[in-house]
Design an enzyme around this catalytic site. Sequence first.
Site, mmCIF file in Angstrom:
data_model
loop_
_atom_site.group_PDB
_atom_site.id
_atom_site.type_symbol
_atom_site.label_atom_id
_atom_site.label_comp_id
_atom_site.label_asym_id
_atom_site.label_seq_id
_atom_site.Cartn_x
_atom_site.Cartn_y
_atom_site.Cartn_z
ATOM 1 N N GLU A 124 0.831 -1.200 0.000
ATOM 2 C CA GLU A 124 0.000 0.000 0.000
ATOM 3 C C GLU A 124 0.869 1.255 0.000
ATOM 4 O OE1 GLU A 124 -2.598 -0.419 3.331
ATOM 5 O OE2 GLU A 124 -3.600 -2.175 2.500
ATOM 6 N N GLU A 144 -3.459 -10.125 3.691
ATOM 7 C CA GLU A 144 -4.097 -9.895 4.987
ATOM 8 C C GLU A 144 -5.244 -10.854 5.278
ATOM 9 O OE1 GLU A 144 -2.918 -5.641 3.595
ATOM 10 O OE2 GLU A 144 -3.461 -7.549 2.699
#
Length: 283
Positions: A124, A144
Amino acid sequence: MSDADDAAAGGPVLLHAATPWGVRLTLNRPSKLNALSGELVAALVAAIEAAAGDPAVRVIVLEGAGRAFSSGYDLTEEATGDPLGPVAWRELLAADVAATLRVLDCPKPVIAQVHGYALAGGLELAMACDLVVAAEGTKLGEPEIRYGSAPVTLLMPYLIGQKKTRELLFTGDLIDAVEAERIGLVNRVVPANRLAAEVDALADRLARTPPEVMAPTKAMLNRAMDAAGFRLAVEAGLDLGAIVNAADTLEQREWDEIVRRDGLRAALAWRDKRYDERLGGGL
């Protein structure tokens, strides 16, 4: 090693190096694959703020020391505390989102120089940069979901579209740099031994544009994302991500217990083994 151990071994958690075109910032927790601890995130935000206000800086390059760009947020920090509810999780995640968006909103161009691994929050961070140059062999992804979490800053669908984002986020699979370039997740893939030189040349090229032209051009592109609902999606992602992280599933409990008992490496092996095994019932 802790942040203190990394600092003792190789200096502060974030390194700064002035260049003819600006500044090179190096995530410096190599023993943790540059996992994003609270200290490192705070140092990065401060460095971006300083570079934004420094007239000598026209371009910022962000890289990682050692074997990786970044493995994501430091999961050992999350697993060692008491379970959090959704309100507390949202507050925690909001700080991480703000840090990532500070990179995106920096008025000066930011280049991610990526090698080894760029995972989860580390990816990210790279996606928030204006350009991403990756070394051959780099692995990228957001795994995740495999340990009961969710992306923190929902950047991916605005870069590569919904279908490929759903595949990567639902499976938690990693892709290599060549595939990442094909789908638009990175700009260029170069040989590992040429990575720094290629990024330096690109930064030098960007630095030829005056800040008075570069900054509004970058703002124009960011506003285009906002017009497509980007900030609203990030806010929604915060709300729903906090619920996901606070779900307290059996898998989340087991993950946290393995981290506490056997360490992060063992927990990661347990996580990935679950996705390598087929489900029962003839599937």
